[in-house]
Design an enzyme around this catalytic site. Structure first.
Site, PDB file in Angstrom:
ATOM      1  N   LYS A 107      30.236  82.023 -21.720  1.00  0.00           N
ATOM      2  CA  LYS A 107      28.801  82.011 -21.423  1.00  0.00           C
ATOM      3  C   LYS A 107      28.052  82.472 -22.660  1.00  0.00           C
ATOM      4  O   LYS A 107      28.620  83.182 -23.502  1.00  0.00           O
ATOM      5  CB  LYS A 107      28.489  82.983 -20.273  1.00  0.00           C
ATOM      6  CG  LYS A 107      27.211  82.676 -19.540  1.00  0.00           C
ATOM      7  CD  LYS A 107      27.412  81.559 -18.527  1.00  0.00           C
ATOM      8  CE  LYS A 107      26.162  81.242 -17.752  1.00  0.00           C
ATOM      9  NZ  LYS A 107      26.457  80.386 -16.593  1.00  0.00           N
ATOM     10  N   ASP A 147      21.674  76.848 -18.408  1.00  0.00           N
ATOM     11  CA  ASP A 147      21.639  77.904 -17.388  1.00  0.00           C
ATOM     12  C   ASP A 147      20.161  78.268 -17.227  1.00  0.00           C
ATOM     13  O   ASP A 147      19.289  77.447 -17.542  1.00  0.00           O
ATOM     14  CB  ASP A 147      22.518  79.098 -17.818  1.00  0.00           C
ATOM     15  CG  ASP A 147      22.708  80.106 -16.685  1.00  0.00           C
ATOM     16  OD1 ASP A 147      23.383  79.768 -15.700  1.00  0.00           O
ATOM     17  OD2 ASP A 147      22.161  81.217 -16.766  1.00  0.00           O
TER      18      ASP A 147
END
Ligand code: NAD
Length: 418
Positions: A107, A147
């Site tokens: 991430k 995201d």
């Protein structure tokens, strides 16, 4: 009362410890599963529109790559921090494993307030961040995706920046791209479609008819909006409440999610949509509904409010919306909580499809994408449900058992180098 742990990485580690205990994992192996493999922290300058230079801080965490290249989104938000990125990269590891994809988990994030930046500033920041992390990303290495507050345009800038430095187009370096530059049909709706498909399966198990079922959704961004649309248009559900960072709206009679989206586009919020009452995000979570979809940020269902959750099914569109203490309370109440790594796994699944199409230079139809997604996520749901029944555990534990076992098997086969 003991203060509840709200640091997402501490929560992520607790979740692994819980499943480690259940599976009686070797302590050394457990330590591997709790440790991010690589963490890159970058500070980089960006020239703002007023001519001044600002230094931004960003991260990329590659949590575990036992099953394949790292995969995970990039978040732009003022509250991004290393522990949040670690937690999100950890959850990606279990999500890709649970979906049966050949990926590890990662991430990224940049501390910034995208709502206060111009498009040109966002472009320069994205290109410089990409350059800063470019040594560790790539189609065989680590593949970012959108995201919170990043989108197809952000991915297009990343793909272009990476390609400029290689000297040729590398579409497979990111997923969630616009269609014109190698995106996949159905990627924009994929996370929400997964939320709806897993809810459909859970509804079958508890004999809930989705036609006319009431749905409340927290967060009206990519995930929240498409979930509302699919529940409403394809399954005949009644959307009674939605919200965003400015607050929520409620109507017992339900409303058309498309009209609410148009209102949000015009006014900047769902609040004030004609024929609805204003409610807070907190109150939305406690509504008596059939299906509740948290689709905004982490830690919204905690020990403090879990006993007041009144939904039959909670489908976690967001990552990490529920704390471990809240999990226990909801499980005892008989609520079926479809955990994030299962409920929102549709996004990374269609990201995987996009990557495969990029590597093959051969593109699929929307029907093919939807069918293959349905097959993968329904299989994952059924695997989790089976473990839940066999081992008498809650849905999150069952999902972790399936996901962690697969990573453990990869370690058993690959061994520990050297
Ligand atoms: P987005 O930026 O498109 O939307 C976020 C929404 O949350 C916006 O409507 C915003 O107003 C709302 N929001 C922000 N702060 C809030 C608050 N304090 N209270 C209520 N609402 C608030 O982001 P997204 O892509 O829809 O992601 C939402 C969640 O889903 C995140 O947890 C993300 O990690 C997760 N997720 C997204 C994807 C994907 O494919 N986009 C995939 C898996 C998981």
């Amino acid at each position: 009362m003991v203060k509840e742990e709200l640091n997402p990485f501490e929560i992520a580690k607790q979740q692994i410890e819980r499943v480690g205990k259940h599976l009686k994992l070797d302590p050394g192996l457990l330590e591997i599963l709790k440790s991010p493999q690589r963490e890159l922290s970058v500070n980089f300058p960006v020239r703002m529109d007023d001519g001044k230079i600002r230094v931004f801080n960003g991260y990329r965490v590659q949590f575990n790559g036992a099953l394949g290249p790292y995969k995970g989104g990039i978040r732009y938000h003022p509250q991004v921090n290393l522990d949040e990125v670690r937690a999100l990269s950890c959850w990606m590891t279990w999500k890709t494993s649970l979906m049966g994809l050949p990926y590890g988990g990662s991430k990224g994030g940049v501390i910034c307030d995208p709502k206060k930046m111009s498009k040109a500033e966002l472009e320069r920041m994205t290109r410089r961040y990409t350059t800063a992390i470019s040594t560790i990303i790539g189609p065989e290495q680590d593949i970012p995706a959108p995201d919170v507050y990043t989108d197809g345009q952000t991915m297009a800038w990343i793909m272009d920046t990476y390609s400029m430095n290689r000297g040729y187009s590398v579409p497979g370096v990111v997923t969630g791209k616009p269609l014109a530059i190698g995106g996949s049909k159905g990627r924009d709706e994929a996370t929400s479609r997964g939320v709806v498909y897993t809810t459909r399966e859970a509804a079958k198990k508890i004999k809930l008819n989705l036609k006319g079922a009431t749905v409340a959704i927290m967060g009206y961004g990519n995930v929240g909006w498409f979930a509302a649309k699919i529940f409403h248009d394809e399954y005949g559900c009644k959307i009674v409440a939605v919200s965003d960072s400015k607050g929520g709206i409620y109507s017992e009679k339900g409303f058309d999610p498309k009209e609410v989206k148009d209102h949000k586009e015009k006014t900047g919020s769902v609040v004030g949509f004609p024929g609805t009452n204003k409610i807070s995000n907190e109150a939305l979570l406690e509504l008596k509904v059939d299906v509740l979809v948290p689709a905004a940020l982490e830690n919204v269902i905690t020990a403090e409010n879990a006993s007041r959750i009144n939904a039959k099914i909670v489908a976690e569109g967001a990552n990490g919306p529920t704390t471990p203490a809240a999990d226990e309370i909801m499980h005892k109440k008989g609520i079926v909580d479809i955990p994030d790594i299962l409920a929102n796994g549709g996004g990374v699944t269609v990201s995987y499809f996009e990557w495969v199409q990029n590597l093959q230079h051969f593109f699929w139809t929307l029907d093919e994408v939807r069918q293959k997604l349905d097959q993968i996520i329904t299989t994952a749901f059924n695997n989790v449900w089976e473990v839940r029944e066999q081992e008498k555990v809650d849905m999150r534990m069952a999902a972790y058992i399936v996901a962690v076992k697969r990573v453990v098997e990869a370690y058993r086969l690959r061994g520990i180098f050297p």
